[in-house]
Write a protein that holds these residues in place. Structure first.
Motif, PDB file in Angstrom:
ATOM      1  N   MET B   1       0.853  -1.199   0.000  1.00 53.27           N
ATOM      2  CA  MET B   1       0.000   0.000   0.000  1.00 53.27           C
ATOM      3  C   MET B   1       0.886   1.246   0.000  1.00 53.27           C
ATOM      4  SD  MET B   1      -3.229   0.843   2.373  1.00 53.27           S
ATOM      5  CE  MET B   1      -2.456   1.235   3.925  1.00 53.27           C
ATOM      6  N   SER B   2       0.657   2.146  -0.934  1.00 53.68           N
ATOM      7  CA  SER B   2       1.482   3.349  -1.012  1.00 53.68           C
ATOM      8  C   SER B   2       0.780   4.520  -0.328  1.00 53.68           C
ATOM      9  CB  SER B   2       1.772   3.680  -2.470  1.00 53.68           C
ATOM     10  OG  SER B   2       0.580   3.956  -3.150  1.00 53.68           O
ATOM     11  N   SER B   3       1.533   5.600  -0.148  1.00 51.16           N
ATOM     12  CA  SER B   3       0.989   6.798   0.492  1.00 51.16           C
ATOM     13  C   SER B   3       1.093   7.980  -0.437  1.00 51.16           C
ATOM     14  CB  SER B   3       1.805   7.135   1.734  1.00 51.16           C
ATOM     15  OG  SER B   3       1.492   6.260   2.763  1.00 51.16           O
ATOM     16  N   LEU B   4       0.038   8.776  -0.450  1.00 53.18           N
ATOM     17  CA  LEU B   4       0.070  10.030  -1.203  1.00 53.18           C
ATOM     18  C   LEU B   4       0.760  11.090  -0.349  1.00 53.18           C
ATOM     19  CD1 LEU B   4      -1.128  11.507  -3.803  1.00 53.18           C
ATOM     20  CD2 LEU B   4      -2.929  12.285  -2.264  1.00 53.18           C
ATOM     21  N   THR B   5       1.697  11.817  -0.939  1.00 46.13           N
ATOM     22  CA  THR B   5       2.411  12.872  -0.206  1.00 46.13           C
ATOM     23  C   THR B   5       2.228  14.217  -0.922  1.00 46.13           C
ATOM     24  OG1 THR B   5       4.409  12.571  -1.499  1.00 46.13           O
ATOM     25  CG2 THR B   5       4.212  11.217   0.490  1.00 46.13           C
ATOM     26  N   LYS B   6       2.732  15.270  -0.273  1.00 45.52           N
ATOM     27  CA  LYS B   6       2.669  16.602  -0.889  1.00 45.52           C
ATOM     28  C   LYS B   6       3.421  16.617  -2.214  1.00 45.52           C
ATOM     29  CE  LYS B   6       3.890  18.927   2.922  1.00 45.52           C
ATOM     30  NZ  LYS B   6       4.026  19.964   3.969  1.00 45.52           N
ATOM     31  N   ALA B   7       4.545  15.876  -2.261  1.00 44.25           N
ATOM     32  CA  ALA B   7       5.338  15.842  -3.496  1.00 44.25           C
ATOM     33  C   ALA B   7       4.527  15.233  -4.644  1.00 44.25           C
ATOM     34  CB  ALA B   7       6.623  15.042  -3.267  1.00 44.25           C
ATOM     35  N   ASP B   8       3.745  14.175  -4.341  1.00 40.98           N
ATOM     36  CA  ASP B   8       2.893  13.560  -5.378  1.00 40.98           C
ATOM     37  C   ASP B   8       1.832  14.542  -5.855  1.00 40.98           C
ATOM     38  OD1 ASP B   8       4.138  11.025  -4.998  1.00 40.98           O
ATOM     39  OD2 ASP B   8       2.784  10.603  -3.321  1.00 40.98           O
ATOM     40  N   MET B   9       1.296  15.301  -4.912  1.00 43.14           N
ATOM     41  CA  MET B   9       0.235  16.248  -5.274  1.00 43.14           C
ATOM     42  C   MET B   9       0.791  17.375  -6.141  1.00 43.14           C
ATOM     43  SD  MET B   9      -1.881  16.250  -1.673  1.00 43.14           S
ATOM     44  CE  MET B   9      -3.100  17.467  -2.195  1.00 43.14           C
ATOM     45  N   ALA B  10       2.003  17.829  -5.794  1.00 41.43           N
ATOM     46  CA  ALA B  10       2.647  18.880  -6.587  1.00 41.43           C
ATOM     47  C   ALA B  10       2.948  18.370  -7.998  1.00 41.43           C
ATOM     48  CB  ALA B  10       3.930  19.346  -5.896  1.00 41.43           C
ATOM     49  N   GLU B  11       3.398  17.139  -8.078  1.00 43.44           N
ATOM     50  CA  GLU B  11       3.695  16.508  -9.366  1.00 43.44           C
ATOM     51  C   GLU B  11       2.457  16.514 -10.273  1.00 43.44           C
ATOM     52  OE1 GLU B  11       6.768  15.394 -10.011  1.00 43.44           O
ATOM     53  OE2 GLU B  11       6.283  14.587 -12.003  1.00 43.44           O
ATOM     54  N   ARG B  12       1.315  16.229  -9.666  1.00 44.42           N
ATOM     55  CA  ARG B  12       0.051  16.199 -10.427  1.00 44.42           C
ATOM     56  C   ARG B  12      -0.286  17.596 -10.950  1.00 44.42           C
ATOM     57  NH1 ARG B  12      -5.133  13.202 -10.335  1.00 44.42           N
ATOM     58  NH2 ARG B  12      -3.857  11.440  -9.659  1.00 44.42           N
ATOM     59  N   LEU B  13      -0.059  18.637 -10.140  1.00 41.08           N
ATOM     60  CA  LEU B  13      -0.361  20.007 -10.576  1.00 41.08           C
ATOM     61  C   LEU B  13       0.566  20.419 -11.717  1.00 41.08           C
ATOM     62  CD1 LEU B  13      -1.005  21.882  -7.196  1.00 41.08           C
ATOM     63  CD2 LEU B  13      -2.657  20.761  -8.709  1.00 41.08           C
ATOM     64  N   TYR B  14       1.779  19.926 -11.653  1.00 42.89           N
ATOM     65  CA  TYR B  14       2.768  20.184 -12.704  1.00 42.89           C
ATOM     66  C   TYR B  14       2.348  19.475 -13.999  1.00 42.89           C
ATOM     67  CZ  TYR B  14       7.275  19.616 -15.145  1.00 42.89           C
ATOM     68  OH  TYR B  14       8.279  19.582 -16.081  1.00 42.89           O
ATOM     69  N   LYS B  25       4.616  23.272  -5.974  1.00 47.67           N
ATOM     70  CA  LYS B  25       5.019  22.942  -4.608  1.00 47.67           C
ATOM     71  C   LYS B  25       4.434  23.962  -3.626  1.00 47.67           C
ATOM     72  CE  LYS B  25       9.291  21.845  -2.065  1.00 47.67           C
ATOM     73  NZ  LYS B  25       9.409  22.978  -1.122  1.00 47.67           N
ATOM     74  N   ASP B  26       4.526  25.258  -3.986  1.00 46.76           N
ATOM     75  CA  ASP B  26       4.004  26.329  -3.127  1.00 46.76           C
ATOM     76  C   ASP B  26       2.486  26.209  -2.946  1.00 46.76           C
ATOM     77  OD1 ASP B  26       6.533  27.321  -2.892  1.00 46.76           O
ATOM     78  OD2 ASP B  26       6.226  29.057  -4.222  1.00 46.76           O
ATOM     79  N   MET B  27       1.792  25.857  -4.031  1.00 41.02           N
ATOM     80  CA  MET B  27       0.328  25.757  -3.965  1.00 41.02           C
ATOM     81  C   MET B  27      -0.098  24.660  -2.995  1.00 41.02           C
ATOM     82  SD  MET B  27      -2.725  26.538  -4.648  1.00 41.02           S
ATOM     83  CE  MET B  27      -2.380  27.954  -5.685  1.00 41.02           C
ATOM     84  N   VAL B  28       0.558  23.510  -3.062  1.00 42.09           N
ATOM     85  CA  VAL B  28       0.213  22.402  -2.169  1.00 42.09           C
ATOM     86  C   VAL B  28       0.491  22.800  -0.716  1.00 42.09           C
ATOM     87  CG1 VAL B  28       0.743  20.011  -1.520  1.00 42.09           C
ATOM     88  CG2 VAL B  28       0.598  20.645  -3.937  1.00 42.09           C
ATOM     89  N   GLU B  29       1.637  23.448  -0.517  1.00 44.35           N
ATOM     90  CA  GLU B  29       2.015  23.946   0.806  1.00 44.35           C
ATOM     91  C   GLU B  29       0.948  24.914   1.336  1.00 44.35           C
ATOM     92  OE1 GLU B  29       4.263  22.970   3.304  1.00 44.35           O
ATOM     93  OE2 GLU B  29       5.278  22.265   1.501  1.00 44.35           O
ATOM     94  N   SER B  30       0.567  25.886   0.523  1.00 42.61           N
ATOM     95  CA  SER B  30      -0.427  26.902   0.933  1.00 42.61           C
ATOM     96  C   SER B  30      -1.783  26.273   1.240  1.00 42.61           C
ATOM     97  CB  SER B  30      -0.650  27.936  -0.170  1.00 42.61           C
ATOM     98  OG  SER B  30       0.528  28.605  -0.481  1.00 42.61           O
TER      99      SER B  30
END
Lengths: 98, 103
Positions: B1-14, B25-30
């Motif tokens: 089972m994998s985990s979704l992280t902020k880095a994965d979410m930023a990758e998707r926005l990219y 990266k900034d958007m996910v952080e904010s």
């Protein structure tokens, strides 16, 4: 704070992005999180918290109106565990009189 | 089972929105900062479809130090609870169905 207020705040915070981009980004992030949980994956956001699925065993329930018993199948429910930073910040708001 | 992280979410926005890596990266952080700030100001967060982050005040209650058995009061505190929205619940239910098919 509602989703539209959240979007407003993010627009203010990110003047380099168009309103449309911020709206799409919020939708994409929530969809991504929903998708992950729907695939049975966890979500781990450091400082914020983690989301996972909790298993609910099958059980016999009752129709509260008629009292008839109904068998309920096993299911998974989303669960959120706040991270340390979030827990502390929220708890401190009591002391600040909020 | 994998985990979704902020880095994965930023990758998707990219990948999907064409934000550059820094913006993504900034958007996910904010996004998570804003939710946290609202909760830290004792304001509930309602994200329709996904769920609500609610705040609950707990009164002081008696507790014990599990090591020593000494009675120590658990102080009054404020906690965050998450109530999943209908859409999220439905999507997760669908996961339970796929599990029972393969079981």
């Amino acid at each position: 704070m509602t989703k539209s207020e959240l979007i407003e705040h993010l627009i203010d915070r990110h003047p380099e992005l168009s309103v449309k981009d911020v709206e799409l980004a919020v939708k994409a992030m929530l969809d991504h999180m929903t998708e992950s949980l729907a695939n049975g994956d966890r979500i781990e956001i450091r400082g914020f918290g983690s989301f996972s699925l909790h298993f609910r065993a099958p059980r016999i329930g009752r129709n509260p109106k008629t009292g008839d018993s109904v068998s309920l199948t096993a299911k998974y429910v989303p669960h959120f565990k706040p991270g340390k930073e979030l827990r502390e910040q929220v708890n401190e708001s009591i002391e600040q009189g909020l | 089972m994998s985990s979704l992280t902020k880095a994965d979410m930023a990758e998707r926005l990219y990948d999907e929105l064409g934000l550059n890596k820094r913006e993504a990266k900034d958007m996910v952080e904010s996004f998570f900062d804003e939710i946290r700030e609202s909760l830290a100001a004792n304001e509930q967060v309602k994200l329709s479809g996904f769920g609500n982050f609610d705040l609950r005040d707990k009164r002081q209650r008696p507790g014990r130090n599990p090591k020593t058995g000494d009675e120590v009061p658990i102080s009054a505190r404020r906690v965050v609870t998450f109530r999943p929205g209908q859409k999220l619940k439905d999507r997760v239910d669908a996961y339970a169905d796929t599990r029972s098919e393969t079981a």
